[in-house]
Design a protein around this motif. Structure first.
Motif, short mmCIF file in Angstrom:
data_model
loop_
_atom_site.label_atom_id
_atom_site.label_comp_id
_atom_site.label_asym_id
_atom_site.label_seq_id
_atom_site.Cartn_x
_atom_site.Cartn_y
_atom_site.Cartn_z
N PRO A 160 68.86 -27.27 42.72
CA PRO A 160 67.95 -26.31 43.21
C PRO A 160 67.11 -25.85 41.66
O PRO A 160 66.19 -25.38 41.98
N ILE A 161 67.52 -26.45 40.69
CA ILE A 161 66.83 -26.27 39.27
C ILE A 161 66.46 -27.48 38.72
O ILE A 161 67.20 -28.56 38.76
N GLY A 162 65.31 -27.79 38.71
CA GLY A 162 64.57 -29.02 38.18
C GLY A 162 63.63 -29.47 39.35
O GLY A 162 63.50 -28.96 40.27
N VAL A 214 77.00 -21.24 47.05
CA VAL A 214 78.20 -21.94 46.15
C VAL A 214 77.75 -23.44 46.13
O VAL A 214 77.75 -24.06 44.97
N MET A 215 77.18 -24.10 47.07
CA MET A 215 76.85 -25.49 47.08
C MET A 215 75.52 -25.74 46.03
O MET A 215 75.59 -26.81 45.17
N MET A 216 74.69 -24.71 45.77
CA MET A 216 73.64 -24.65 45.00
C MET A 216 74.19 -24.52 43.36
O MET A 216 73.86 -25.39 42.69
N VAL A 217 75.30 -23.63 43.18
CA VAL A 217 76.01 -23.65 41.84
C VAL A 217 76.57 -25.01 41.50
O VAL A 217 76.37 -25.56 40.62
N LYS A 264 68.34 -16.98 42.46
CA LYS A 264 66.78 -16.83 42.89
C LYS A 264 66.39 -18.06 43.63
O LYS A 264 65.33 -17.81 44.33
N ALA A 265 66.86 -18.94 43.40
CA ALA A 265 66.38 -20.16 43.98
C ALA A 265 66.57 -20.46 45.48
O ALA A 265 67.29 -19.57 45.97
#
Length: 256
Positions: A85-87, A143-146, A246-247
Motif C-alpha cells: 500500500p506504500i509506494g 494486517v495484510m497491508m502491514v 491511512k492507506a
C-alpha cells in the motif's frame, strides 16, 4: 535451491495430475492434496531459517537470492509492488524485468504464495479471536497491508525468522497501535495460534515459535515473541505503520 524447487514441484504435480485426470476415478484424493499443501506450508517457513540452522552463509539459499535481487535493484518483485500500500502501485519497467530472470521469477512465485499463505493464517486467527474483534475482515485486511509493506520495504527482518512470527507481530501492531482491539495480548495470540495449528504442529515446534526466536542473527541471541516485537518489528516499522493505517487496501491484494 532444493526447497524452492520442491515447493514448485508439488504445485506442478497437483495441477498436472488433476488436469489429466479431471473427473476420473484416478484424480488425486482430497486428503493427499491437503497433506501436500501442508508440506508446502512447512517449506514456506523453513526457507527463511534453513540457512541459519544449517550453519551456512546467509548469502545462500532463498535469503541469498533476495539479497542478490536487492543488489541488482530488482527488489521488490512485481507481486509486492502491486500488493504494497506504500509506494507506486504500477511496477517500474526496469524492476518488472525481474520476472524474465530465473531467480527473480522463482522468488516472485514464492512471494505470491507466502502472501496467500499469510492471508489464510491471518483470517483464521481473526476468526478464532472474533469474540474480541469488531470487524475481523477489516483487521485481516489491515494486517495484510502491514505484512506486505514489511516484505516490500523491510524484508531484512524476515531473515532467519518464521513468517508466522512476523504475522503475529503485524496482527498485534494492528490491534494495539492502530486501535482495533487494544485489549488483545500476545498470550491471546498464542492461544489462538495453538488452536489454529493444533493438528499439525508438535509441542516443541510450538514452543520455538513463541520462545526461541532469532533476535540477533549470527549469535546465540534468541528471545521470545515480545522481544521480537519490541526490539525488531516496531523499530523497523515505526516510520511505516502510520502510513499503512491511512492507506487504502490495494486492489491487487484482493486477488491473492
Amino acid at each position: 535451491d532444493c526447497p524452492l524447487a520442491f515447493f514448485k514441484l508439488i504445485d506442478s504435480f497437483i495441477e498436472s495430475f488433476n488436469e489429466r485426470n479431471h473427473e476420473s476415478e484416478f484424480s488425486l484424493p482430497n486428503y493427499l492434496i491437503v497433506l501436500l499443501r501442508q508440506l508446502q506450508k512447512a517449506i514456506i517457513g523453513l526457507i527463511w531459517i534453513t540457512d541459519f540452522r544449517d550453519g551456512r552463509s546467509i548469502e545462500s539459499g532463498f535469503i541469498g537470492t533476495i539479497k542478490k535481487l536487492q543488489q541488482c535493484s530488482m527488489w521488490p518483485v512485481t507481486s509486492l509492488q502491486r500488493a504494497c500500500p506504500i509506494g507506486s502501485s504500477t511496477p517500474n519497467k526496469e524492476k518488472n524485468a525481474v520476472t524474465t530472470y530465473k531467480d527473480g521469477a522463482l522468488v516472485d512465485y514464492i512471494i505470491r504464495n507466502i502472501i496467500a499463505y499469510i492471508e489464510q493464517r491471518v483470517s483464521a486467527m481473526c476468526y478464532i479471536l472474533r469474540p474480541r474483534t469488531r470487524n475481523p475482515r477489516d483487521i485481516s485486511e489491515r494486517v495484510m497491508m502491514v505484512y506486505c509493506t514489511m516484505l516490500c520495504h523491510r524484508i531484512e527482518i524476515c531473515f532467519c525468522r518464521h513468517p508466522d512470527q512476523l504475522m503475529m507481530c503485524a496482527l498485534y501492531l494492528v490491534c494495539k497501535k492502530m486501535g482495533y482491539v487494544q485489549s488483545v495480548t500476545f498470550n491471546d495470540l498464542q492461544i489462538a495460534y495453538e488452536e489454529m495449528t493444533k493438528d499439525f504442529l508438535l509441542p516443541q515446534t510450538m514452543y520455538a515459535m513463541f520462545h526461541r526466536i532469532m533476535i540477533r542473527p549470527g549469535t546465540d541471541g534468541f528471545g521470545d515473541i515480545i522481544s521480537l516485537y519490541n526490539e525488531i518489528f516496531v523499530p523497523a516499522m515505526s516510520d511505516l505503520w502510520f502510513e499503512v493505517a491511512k492507506a487504502q487496501v490495494p486492489a491487487a491484494m484482493l486477488t491473492f
